[in-house]
Design a protein around this motif. Sequence first.
Motif, short mmCIF file in Angstrom:
data_model
loop_
_atom_site.label_atom_id
_atom_site.label_comp_id
_atom_site.label_asym_id
_atom_site.label_seq_id
_atom_site.Cartn_x
_atom_site.Cartn_y
_atom_site.Cartn_z
N ARG A 174 0.42 -1.06 0.28
CA ARG A 174 -0.28 -0.57 0.11
C ARG A 174 0.68 1.56 -0.20
NH1 ARG A 174 -2.02 3.67 2.60
NH2 ARG A 174 -0.79 3.30 4.39
N ARG A 175 2.02 1.28 0.69
CA ARG A 175 2.87 2.68 0.45
C ARG A 175 3.52 2.77 -0.50
NH1 ARG A 175 4.19 0.23 6.18
NH2 ARG A 175 5.94 0.04 5.30
N LEU A 176 4.33 1.44 -1.08
CA LEU A 176 4.46 1.53 -1.75
C LEU A 176 4.03 2.05 -3.49
CD1 LEU A 176 6.61 -1.65 -2.26
CD2 LEU A 176 7.61 0.58 -1.86
N TYR A 177 2.27 1.36 -3.52
CA TYR A 177 1.83 2.49 -4.11
C TYR A 177 1.43 3.93 -3.96
CZ TYR A 177 0.05 -1.97 -6.93
OH TYR A 177 0.60 -2.98 -8.25
N GLU A 178 1.11 3.62 -2.97
CA GLU A 178 0.87 5.31 -2.95
C GLU A 178 1.88 6.69 -2.95
OE1 GLU A 178 0.45 7.77 1.69
OE2 GLU A 178 -1.05 6.08 1.27
N GLN A 179 3.34 5.99 -2.78
CA GLN A 179 4.59 6.55 -3.32
C GLN A 179 5.04 6.76 -4.87
OE1 GLN A 179 5.79 9.08 -1.60
NE2 GLN A 179 3.48 8.34 -0.26
N ALA A 212 4.59 12.21 -4.53
CA ALA A 212 2.76 11.47 -4.30
C ALA A 212 1.99 12.80 -3.86
CB ALA A 212 2.88 10.04 -3.29
N LYS A 213 2.47 13.43 -2.76
CA LYS A 213 1.40 14.31 -2.08
C LYS A 213 2.02 15.88 -2.89
CE LYS A 213 0.33 17.55 2.14
NZ LYS A 213 0.70 17.19 3.27
N ASP A 244 -6.89 9.57 -4.62
CA ASP A 244 -6.14 10.42 -2.72
C ASP A 244 -6.31 11.29 -3.56
OD1 ASP A 244 -5.98 7.34 -1.96
OD2 ASP A 244 -3.35 7.70 -2.99
N VAL A 245 -6.78 12.20 -2.31
CA VAL A 245 -7.08 13.63 -2.45
C VAL A 245 -6.14 14.32 -1.22
CG1 VAL A 245 -8.74 16.07 -2.19
CG2 VAL A 245 -9.34 13.28 -3.73
N TYR A 246 -5.00 15.97 -1.62
CA TYR A 246 -4.58 16.14 -1.04
C TYR A 246 -5.06 17.26 -0.50
CZ TYR A 246 -1.81 11.79 -1.92
OH TYR A 246 -0.95 10.71 -1.56
#
Length: 517
Positions: free
Chosen positions: A375-380, A451-452, A474-476
Motif C-alpha cells: 500500500r505504501r509503495l503504491y501510494e508513493q 505523491a503529495k 487520494d485527495v490532498y
Amino acid sequence: MSPLLYLGALLVFFLLWIRVKGLDYVIVHQRWIFVCLFLLPLSVIFDVYYYVRAWLIFKMCSAPKLHDQRVRDIQQQIREWRKNGGGTYMCTGRPGWLTVSLRVGKYKKTHKNIMINMMDILEVDTKRQVVRVEPLANMGQVTALLNSIGWTLPVLPELDDLTVGGLVMGTGIESSSHVYGLFQHICVAYELVLADGSLVRCTEEENSDLFHAVPWSCGTLGFLVAAEIKIVPARSWVKLRYEPVRGLENICRRFAEASADKRNTFVEGIQYSLDSAVVMTGTMTDHAELDKINRIGLHFKPWFFKHVESYLRRGHSGVEFIPLRQYYHRHTRSIFWELQDIIPFGNNPVFRWLFGWMVPPKISLLKLTQGETIRRLYEQHHVVQDMLVPMKHLQAAITRFHQEINVYPLWLCPFLLPPGRGMVHPKAQQEEELYVDIGAYGEPKVKHFEAKASTRQLEKFVRDVHGFQMLYADVYMDREEFWEMFDGHLYHKLRAELGCKEAFPEVYDKICKSARH
C-alpha cells in the motif's frame, strides 16, 4: 505417478523458497505468483456466486419483498443508534476492502457500522424506461440482465465491480457521457434512509434539493437504499472506428470535434505519449459486417488498450464491430492498463489462452491482500487519478499531466456537464459545458515525482480551470481548497436541515487524506 511426483517436488520447492525469502518479499516483489495461484481462482468463485445468486433472486421475484425487509432493518439499526445516544458517526458496514476505490479509510473502525446487504435488481419497467436497483448491484450484474432483454443504461461505467451506490454517491462516466452526462444525470429517483431513520424518495420534483445534493456526497447525507435509472433500447453491436492521431494540438482538436458530434454514441481517446493517441468513435447497430467482427471480450483476445495501440503502430484508421456488452466492459480484463504492473506477462498469447478466462483478479481481493508495505509503495510510486476539466483546457491539462507525472497511457473520456445546484456544475451555472475526464493510472516517469506534492500541483491546476477531481482517489487538498473546487452551498444547507452533522462526517473529512480518520 511421475507427473504427480514432479508436481509435488515443485510445490515443496516453492514453499521452501517462500520460507527462505519470506512471504512479504514474495507478495511485494513477485506478486504475480500470489495473484495467479490464489487470487485468480478466488475471483472466479466470487463472480460465479454473485451472478447465480442475482439471477435466482430476480427470476423468483423475491427481491422486492426482501428489499422492504432490508430497509426496515436499516431503519431499526439507526433508531437503536439514536436510542443509545449516538456519540459516533454512522457509515455503511461494508468492509473497505470490498470497494473499488483504492483509498484506504480508517473511519470504518471508529464509526457505527450500519449493515446494508442490498445487491439486487428490483424491477425493470420498460414502459417508464427505468430500472430500479439496490445500491450494491454492480455494473456487470446490470448489463447481464438488461442486455438479455434488449435494454441498456445510457451511461454504463466500465468496470464490472462498480456498484450503483458508489456511482451515485461518488460519480461514474463512460464513452457515451458526451451525450448523456455523468451517471448521476441518468438517475431519476433516489430512496434514502436519513439520519432520523425515516425513508424518503427524492426526484427532480419531489425533495428536489436532496435529489441534487446526493451525487458526490459519499454517503454523508443518508443511506441510499434504491435508485431508479433511465434505460434505453440496446442494439447487438457497436460499430467502432479507430483513428490514430499525431501531434498534441491535432489530438485535442480531433477529440473535441468527435465529442461535440452527437451522432457519435460513443467517444473515447487513449493517449500513448504526449503527441500520439487513438480517438475512437462508435454507434450502436443491429447489423455487423462479418469480416470486421471482433469479439474483444473473449479470454484469449489481446487486452483492449494493446489492440488499440496496434492502429497507432500501423498508422491507419480502421472499423470493427464489437458485441455491445463486450464493448461496455472492454477495459475490464486488464483493469484499463493496471494489470500489466501486476501480471507483467498477462497479455502474452500463451497466458491469455490458458488463464485469460480467470482474468481480472477482483480489485477488492487485491486490496485485501496487499498489506501495508505494498500500500505504501503504491501510494508513493503509483498514480490513480481522474481529473475532470473543461474541454477548452484539454491541451493545457495534458501538458501539465506530462510535466508533473508523465504517466501513459492516459484515458480521455468526454462528458456533458449540465447546469445544476449540487456539488459539481459548470462555472456558468445556467449553461451546459463539455468536459473531459483525464484518467492517469500507472507509474510516474518523472524523476521529481512525490505523491503529495505532485498531486497537489495537479489539483491546483484543476481548480484554476474550474475542474473537478474524482473522489475515489487520494485527495490532498485542504478544506478551503476542497470547497473552492466543489460547490458546498446546497450540501451544507441540507446537512443542517436533515440533522446530518451529528450523524455523518462531512464529505471532506471522509475522503481527504489530510483529514482522514
